[in-house]
Each structure stands twice: as structure tokens, then as C-alpha cells.
Enzyme design. Structure first.
Site, PDB file in Angstrom:
ATOM      1  N   GLY A   7      29.823  30.983  37.017  1.00 48.68           N
ATOM      2  CA  GLY A   7      30.284  32.362  37.073  1.00 48.68           C
ATOM      3  C   GLY A   7      31.624  32.458  36.373  1.00 48.68           C
ATOM      4  O   GLY A   7      32.646  32.755  36.993  1.00 48.68           O
ATOM      5  N   ALA A   8      31.608  32.181  35.062  1.00 41.49           N
ATOM      6  CA  ALA A   8      32.856  32.150  34.295  1.00 41.49           C
ATOM      7  C   ALA A   8      33.236  33.563  33.858  1.00 41.49           C
ATOM      8  O   ALA A   8      33.254  33.895  32.675  1.00 41.49           O
ATOM      9  CB  ALA A   8      32.719  31.229  33.085  1.00 41.49           C
ATOM     10  N   ALA A  10      36.170  36.795  34.926  1.00 39.39           N
ATOM     11  CA  ALA A  10      37.602  36.925  34.707  1.00 39.39           C
ATOM     12  C   ALA A  10      38.395  35.780  35.349  1.00 39.39           C
ATOM     13  O   ALA A  10      39.226  35.148  34.703  1.00 39.39           O
ATOM     14  CB  ALA A  10      38.079  38.278  35.238  1.00 39.39           C
ATOM     15  N   GLY A  12      37.001  32.887  36.803  1.00 37.96           N
ATOM     16  CA  GLY A  12      36.436  31.595  36.431  1.00 37.96           C
ATOM     17  C   GLY A  12      36.815  31.156  35.038  1.00 37.96           C
ATOM     18  O   GLY A  12      37.187  29.987  34.815  1.00 37.96           O
ATOM     19  N   LYS A 204      45.287  37.247  53.192  1.00 36.27           N
ATOM     20  CA  LYS A 204      44.702  38.017  52.094  1.00 36.27           C
ATOM     21  C   LYS A 204      43.672  39.019  52.612  1.00 36.27           C
ATOM     22  O   LYS A 204      43.560  40.139  52.108  1.00 36.27           O
ATOM     23  CB  LYS A 204      44.062  37.098  51.065  1.00 36.27           C
ATOM     24  CG  LYS A 204      43.598  37.877  49.839  1.00 36.27           C
ATOM     25  CD  LYS A 204      43.220  37.033  48.665  1.00 36.27           C
ATOM     26  CE  LYS A 204      42.905  37.954  47.477  1.00 36.27           C
ATOM     27  NZ  LYS A 204      42.350  37.213  46.337  1.00 36.27           N
TER      28      LYS A 204
END
Length: 327
Positions: A7-8, A10, A12, A204
């Protein structure tokens, strides 16, 4: 070190480019126009810290990559259960899976002593489907404090932040975490190994659990939510209830609700990822942000009336926009 980024997108691609620049063997797994652009011209990173281009191998077929030391998951959490075909060809006996996700992870109670040790959270691991695909023993948690976006296929704009906190579910400081942290730091990123990452998860989550569903329901940016008296009060109530749930499972993050809201307001007219997904017609990643905390409240007998109301509205929105109809 051999790393596959599954899942490359933003985040990755940004991590993969940084690791590649530091000399790690990195393989990006992506699809669509982003894949084609990275194959042709590499990953171009635009950053206030300095632009650079990295050219690691890129593919849509994990069988071409083979087993790696680390799988860095840049996927949305709601796709983890179906990620087996992408992840399994990358695994050897000791491969670690670093899951860069928001919200409550599927491994949350893995390796944790106490009355809930080993318990499965149905909202994030329905029927054990995620654990079957991504065994908790492989999991290394990751809380992302960096903001990136895909400006164009193959082009990642880094907006702010370089911190990727990581940690073992059992609170140990492991060699696999230290090695990955060193590689990330060599690539110019901050990657502290936290003895208990759960504190970071809840800190977070305070922002995600409140601003994300409200932004989708109201079609509003973070600053607009903060400037409206009613929604600002709603955010405050949701955050306080979330801290009560955290305490009920033994976690006491040191964070002021007022400070957390003020920090969100400084971000300005930013659309949350949930609002962006809604506008693009994508599935809403709310189970790990909201449903899981409501489930933990039921488990521990914690009263969370505000969270339950917002969850009901957000769940109806998610099922309506997905075409499933009300459950």
C-alpha cells in the site's frame, strides 16, 4: 534489511523513499496510475525539509518480491482482513508486520497482562479474520505523526511531521524494533521505540475519534468544528469519554483535552481523512476509530453516551454511502 511497503500511497511511499535513500532494500507494492508513475520516474518527495527522488523497485505482484524482513502496511485498517494475497508471499518465519494505522489495532490485547489479555476486539477483528491474515505475534505497532498527500501519481508532498513511533504489543524493546528504528532514522525520519505504544495510540485517537466522524457528518474542516460552539463542546465530551475508556483498560495517557483541541484548531481548514474518503466515495474507516472504543466501553462498563450517539449516526452514514443500507 529488506522491506516491502504494502500500500505504497502517500505515507507508504514516503517511508519507502526515506528507507531507500538510507540504503535499505525496499520494494514498493502499489497499483493504478501511482504504480505506473513510480515505475517510470521513481518516488518524487516534495518537502519543506528538502525535495528528493528515490527509485526503489515497484510492483503490483508481491510474488516478485519474495520474503522480506519487514512488511510496512500502508493500507487502511478496514482492508487488513483481505490483505492475505498481498502480504503472505512476503513472509518468512520471522517477518515483522509494521501496521501504520489509526485507531485501536487488532493486536491491542496481545501480550498484555491482566483481565483482558489476549482478548479479541470484534469491531477491528471480526470473527478473527484479521488475526488469521496478520498473526499478532508478527505485529509491530506504529503511530504516524507525519502528514503527507499524493499530489500527483508518483509525487508525494510531505506537509509536516517526521515521527513514526513504534512498539511491541508486549511492551518489550525488541531487536526488530531497534533495527527498524535505526533504518528509519538513517533515512531522516524520527522513529522512537516506545515501551508502551498504547499511550501514543490513545493520544492520537483522541483527535481521530472526535474530528473524523464529526467532519464527515457535518462536511466541515477541523478549524470550523473548533470554531462552532456546539461541535467544539461535542469534541470535548467525546475526548473525555475516550480517556475514561482508556483508563478502564489500564492506560492513562498524559494529555490535556483543551491542549488537544487547541492543537487541532491550529491545523486550520484541513479535511480529515474520513471526510476526504466520503467525498471520494471510499469506505469510511470508522470501526477502528469509534466502534472499537464503544465496544471497549461495553466490555468495561464505562458510560459513553456521547460516543454512542455519534457512533450510531456515523455508522448509518457509512452504511448508507457504501450502498449496504442500514444494518
Amino acid at each position: 534489511m529488506k522491506v516491502a511497503i504494502v500500500g505504497a500511497g502517500a505515507i507508504g511511499a514516503y517511508v519507502g523513499a526515506a528507507l531507500h535513500r538510507a540504503g535499505a532494500e525496499v520494494h514498493l507494492i502499489a497499483r493504478g496510475p501511482h504504480l505506473a508513475a513510480m515505475r517510470q520516474s521513481g518516488v518524487r518527495v516534495l518537502s519543506p525539509r528538502g525535495d528528493f527522488t528515490a527509485r526503489p523497485p515497484v510492483t503490483d505482484d508481491p510474488d516478485e518480491v519474495g520474503p522480506v524482513d519487514y512488511v510496512f502496511l500502508g493500507l487502511k485498517a478496514n482492508s487488513y482482513a483481505d490483505s492475505g494475497p498481498l502480504v503472505h508471499p512476503l513472509l518468512h518465519r520471522e517477518t515483522a508486520v509494521i501496521a501504520a494505522q489509526n485507531g485501536i489495532p487488532w493486536w491491542y490485547f496481545h501480550g498484555l497482562p491482566g483481565p483482558y489479555g489476549g482478548r479479541r476486539i470484534e469491531s477491528v477483528d471480526p470473527g478473527g479474520a484479521v488475526s488469521a491474515t496478520l498473526p499478532p505475534r508478527r505485529a509491530v505497532g506504529c503511530v504516524v505523526y507525519a502528514a503527507t498527500e499524493i499530489e500527483a501519481p508518483g509525487v508525494v508532498r510531505h506537509l509536516e511531521g517526521t515521527r513514526f513511533s513504534i512498539g511491541e504489543p508486549d511492551r518489550s524493546v525488541s531487536r526488530r524494533c531497534l533495527d527498524f528504528s535505526g533504518a528509519m532514522q538513517a533515512g531522516g525520519l524520527k522513529c522512537p521505540v516506545e515501551p508502551d505504544l498504547r499511550n501514543d495510540i490513545w493520544i492520537k485517537l483522541l483527535g481521530n475519534i472526535s474530528f473524523n466522524p464529526i467532519s464527515a457528518l457535518a462536511r466541515a474542516t477541523m478549524a470550523r468544528i473548533c470554531r462552532h460552539d456546539g461541535t467544539r463542546a461535542l469534541v470535548e465530551s467525546m475526548m473525555r469519554e475516550t480517556l475514561e475508556v482508556a483508563a478502564s483498560v489500564g492506560c492513562h495517557p498524559e494529555i490535556s483535552v483543551e491542549r488537544r483541541i487547541a492543537g487541532a484548531e491550529r491545523v486550520g481548514d484541513h479535511k480529515t481523512s474520513t471526510l476526504q474518503d466520503l467525498e471520494k466515495g471510499k469506505p469510511l474507516e470508522l470501526d477502528v476509530l469509534l466502534a472499537a472504543v464503544v465496544e471497549l466501553a461495553s466490555l468495561t462498563g464505562t458510560d459513553v453516551p456521547t460516543l454512542r450517539v455519534v457512533h450510531a449516526l456515523a455508522d448509518l452514514l457509512a452504511t448508507t454511502t457504501s450502498g449496504e443500507g442500514p444494518r
